[in-house]
Design a protein around this motif. Structure first.
Motif, short mmCIF file in Angstrom:
data_model
loop_
_atom_site.label_atom_id
_atom_site.label_comp_id
_atom_site.label_asym_id
_atom_site.label_seq_id
_atom_site.Cartn_x
_atom_site.Cartn_y
_atom_site.Cartn_z
N HIS A 38 0.83 -1.21 0.00
CA HIS A 38 0.00 0.00 0.00
C HIS A 38 0.86 1.26 0.00
CE1 HIS A 38 -3.75 2.16 0.35
NE2 HIS A 38 -3.21 2.90 1.29
N LEU A 39 1.95 1.24 0.76
CA LEU A 39 2.85 2.39 0.76
C LEU A 39 3.43 2.62 -0.63
CD1 LEU A 39 4.45 4.60 2.26
CD2 LEU A 39 6.18 2.86 2.77
N ALA A 40 3.86 1.54 -1.27
CA ALA A 40 4.44 1.67 -2.61
C ALA A 40 3.42 2.21 -3.61
CB ALA A 40 4.97 0.32 -3.08
N THR A 41 2.19 1.72 -3.54
CA THR A 41 1.18 2.19 -4.49
C THR A 41 0.86 3.67 -4.29
OG1 THR A 41 -0.64 1.47 -3.05
CG2 THR A 41 0.15 -0.09 -4.71
N THR A 42 0.84 4.12 -3.04
CA THR A 42 0.53 5.53 -2.80
C THR A 42 1.68 6.45 -3.19
OG1 THR A 42 1.27 5.31 -0.49
CG2 THR A 42 -1.08 5.00 -0.93
N LEU A 43 2.91 5.96 -3.12
CA LEU A 43 4.07 6.79 -3.44
C LEU A 43 4.41 6.78 -4.93
CD1 LEU A 43 6.53 5.96 -0.50
CD2 LEU A 43 5.07 7.99 -0.77
N VAL A 44 4.15 5.66 -5.60
CA VAL A 44 4.66 5.48 -6.96
C VAL A 44 3.58 5.67 -8.02
CG1 VAL A 44 5.72 3.81 -8.54
CG2 VAL A 44 6.47 3.93 -6.16
N LEU A 45 2.37 5.20 -7.76
CA LEU A 45 1.36 5.16 -8.81
C LEU A 45 0.45 6.37 -8.80
CD1 LEU A 45 0.26 1.41 -8.60
CD2 LEU A 45 1.99 2.43 -10.09
N ASP A 46 0.11 6.86 -10.00
CA ASP A 46 -0.92 7.88 -10.12
C ASP A 46 -2.27 7.18 -10.28
OD1 ASP A 46 -0.89 6.86 -12.68
OD2 ASP A 46 -0.03 8.66 -13.61
N ASN A 47 -3.31 7.96 -10.56
CA ASN A 47 -4.64 7.37 -10.65
C ASN A 47 -4.75 6.33 -11.75
OD1 ASN A 47 -5.62 8.84 -8.51
ND2 ASN A 47 -6.37 10.53 -9.78
N VAL A 48 -4.06 6.59 -12.88
CA VAL A 48 -4.08 5.63 -13.98
C VAL A 48 -3.38 4.34 -13.57
CG1 VAL A 48 -3.33 5.17 -16.34
CG2 VAL A 48 -4.21 7.43 -15.73
N HIS A 106 -5.40 -2.59 -1.00
CA HIS A 106 -6.36 -1.92 -0.12
C HIS A 106 -6.72 -0.54 -0.66
CE1 HIS A 106 -4.78 -5.08 2.50
NE2 HIS A 106 -5.95 -5.01 3.12
N ALA A 107 -7.90 -0.09 -0.28
CA ALA A 107 -8.42 1.17 -0.83
C ALA A 107 -7.75 2.39 -0.23
CB ALA A 107 -9.93 1.23 -0.60
N ASN A 108 -7.41 2.35 1.05
CA ASN A 108 -6.82 3.51 1.72
C ASN A 108 -6.09 3.03 2.97
OD1 ASN A 108 -8.94 3.16 3.75
ND2 ASN A 108 -10.30 4.18 2.30
N TRP A 109 -5.48 3.98 3.68
CA TRP A 109 -4.70 3.61 4.87
C TRP A 109 -5.58 3.05 5.98
CZ3 TRP A 109 0.08 2.41 5.10
CH2 TRP A 109 1.00 2.98 4.22
N GLU A 110 -6.79 3.59 6.14
CA GLU A 110 -7.68 3.07 7.17
C GLU A 110 -8.01 1.61 6.90
OE1 GLU A 110 -8.11 5.87 5.53
OE2 GLU A 110 -8.05 7.44 7.06
N HIS A 111 -8.21 1.29 5.64
CA HIS A 111 -8.53 -0.08 5.24
C HIS A 111 -7.40 -1.04 5.57
CE1 HIS A 111 -10.02 -2.85 1.71
NE2 HIS A 111 -10.39 -3.31 2.89
N VAL A 112 -6.18 -0.70 5.16
CA VAL A 112 -5.05 -1.61 5.37
C VAL A 112 -4.66 -1.69 6.84
CG1 VAL A 112 -3.23 0.11 4.94
CG2 VAL A 112 -2.79 -2.32 4.50
N ILE A 113 -4.75 -0.60 7.58
CA ILE A 113 -4.40 -0.63 9.00
C ILE A 113 -5.40 -1.48 9.78
CG2 ILE A 113 -4.27 0.77 11.10
CD1 ILE A 113 -2.99 2.97 9.35
N GLY A 172 -8.73 -6.15 -0.73
CA GLY A 172 -8.62 -6.16 0.73
C GLY A 172 -8.47 -7.55 1.30
N ALA A 173 -7.82 -7.61 2.45
CA ALA A 173 -7.49 -8.89 3.10
C ALA A 173 -8.60 -9.42 4.00
CB ALA A 173 -6.21 -8.72 3.92
N SER A 174 -9.74 -8.74 4.03
CA SER A 174 -10.74 -9.08 5.04
C SER A 174 -11.28 -10.50 4.91
CB SER A 174 -11.89 -8.07 5.02
OG SER A 174 -12.45 -7.98 3.73
#
Length: 246
Positions: free
Chosen positions: A36-46, A86-93, A143-145
Motif C-alpha cells: 500500500h505504501l508503494a502504491t501511494t508513493l509510486v502510482l498515479d490514478n491511472v 487496499h483502498a486507503n490507509w484506514e482499510h489496510v491498518i 482487501g485482506a478481510s
C-alpha cells in the motif's frame, strides 16, 4: 563457556523480542503495508486503476472475460492477489490489526505454512462468495478481510476452549498440551465462541440493510467476510494431526 549468572549471560537473558507476533503474521502484515505504501508513493490514478484491473478480483471476468484486460487469465491469481491491495490507509491498518489479533493464535498452533494456506484459501472463498452475490453487476473486490475472516473462523475452533493437561511419560509431571480443538457443535455450544460467531455472522449479514437505514451506500465486502469465516471454521482439522505430534 560462561557460568550461569555471569555478566556475559545477564544481558541476553533479559532481552525481549521487539516483535511478539509470529514471523508469518509479521510478514503478511508487512507485505500488505509495504504494497500500500508503494502504491501511494509510486502510482498515479491511472496506475492504480491498472493495478486494480490486473490484481483486484473482478467477478465479471467469469461472464465476459473479453471485456477486461487479460481476459480470463487474471482469474488464476486475483482470487488471492486481491487480499494484498487496499483502498486507503484506514482499510489496510484495520486489516493488519485484525490479522495480528486472530492470525497469531493460529500461527502459534499450526505454524507458518498452514497459516498461509488458511489465509489464501479463505481469501479465495471470500472472493467466490463475493462473485456469487454481485454478478452480473460489475464490482471489484480488494482487501485482506476475507482471508483474515478465515483466520478468525479458524481461531474460533480453539481459542475459547479449555486447556488440555497431560502427563509426561518419562517424568510423570503434568504438562500443558494446548487448547482442545472444538467440533463445530462445540463451537456453538460454548457460550463465548457461540456469541462471538453469531454476532460476527449477524453483523455482516446485516450490512446490505444499512443503505436503506442511513440512505447511503457503504463499501464493505460482507460476502467475503462471511465466506472466509465459514471456510475458516472448517479448515483446522486438516492441520491438527501435525500439531498434535510436534
Amino acid at each position: 563457556m560462561s557460568e550461569p549468572g555471569s555478566d556475559h549471560d545477564a544481558p541476553q537473558a533479559g532481552r525481549e523480542p521487539i516483535f511478539m507476533l509470529p514471523p508469518v503474521v509479521t510478514a503478511l502484515a508487512g507485505i500488505m503495508l509495504a504494497i500500500h505504501l508503494a502504491t501511494t508513493l509510486v502510482l498515479d490514478n491511472v496506475g492504480l486503476y491498472q493495478l486494480t484491473l490486473w490484481f483486484g478480483f473482478i467477478p465479471m471476468r467469469l461472464l465476459a472475460p473479453d471485456q477486461l484486460p487479460g481476459g480470463f487469465w487474471p482469474l488464476l491469481w486475483t482470487p488471492f492477489s486481491h487480499a494484498f491491495l487496499h483502498a486507503n490507509w484506514e482499510h489496510v491498518i484495520f486489516n493488519t490489526l485484525w490479522l495480528a489479533i486472530f492470525a497469531t493464535p493460529v500461527a502459534r498452533r499450526y505454524g507458518a505454512l498452514p497459516t498461509l494456506v488458511i489465509f489464501l484459501v479463505t481469501s479465495a472463498a471470500g472472493a467466490l462468495a463475493f462473485a456469487a452475490t454481485t454478478l452480473p453487476n460489475v464490482q471489484v473486490l480488494i482487501g485482506a478481510s476475507g482471508g483474515v475472516a478465515g483466520l478468525t473462523g479458524a481461531a474460533m475452533r480453539f481459542i475459547f476452549q479449555p486447556v488440555m493437561v497431560g502427563t509426561d511419560p518419562d517424568t510423570g509431571q503434568r504438562v500443558l498440551l494446548g487448547r482442545h480443538l472444538a467440533s463445530l457443535r462445540e463451537v456453538f455450544t460454548n457460550p463465548r465462541s457461540r456469541n462471538f460467531s453469531l454476532i460476527w455472522i449477524v453483523l455482516n449479514a446485516a450490512v446490505p440493510l444499512v443503505p436503506a437505514l442511513i440512505g447511503q451506500d457503504i463499501q464493505i465486502a460482507w460476502q467475503a467476510h462471511l465466506g472466509g469465516f465459514v471456510i475458516g471454521l472448517l479448515l483446522p482439522p486438516l492441520f491438527e494431526r501435525s500439531w498434535q505430534h510436534e
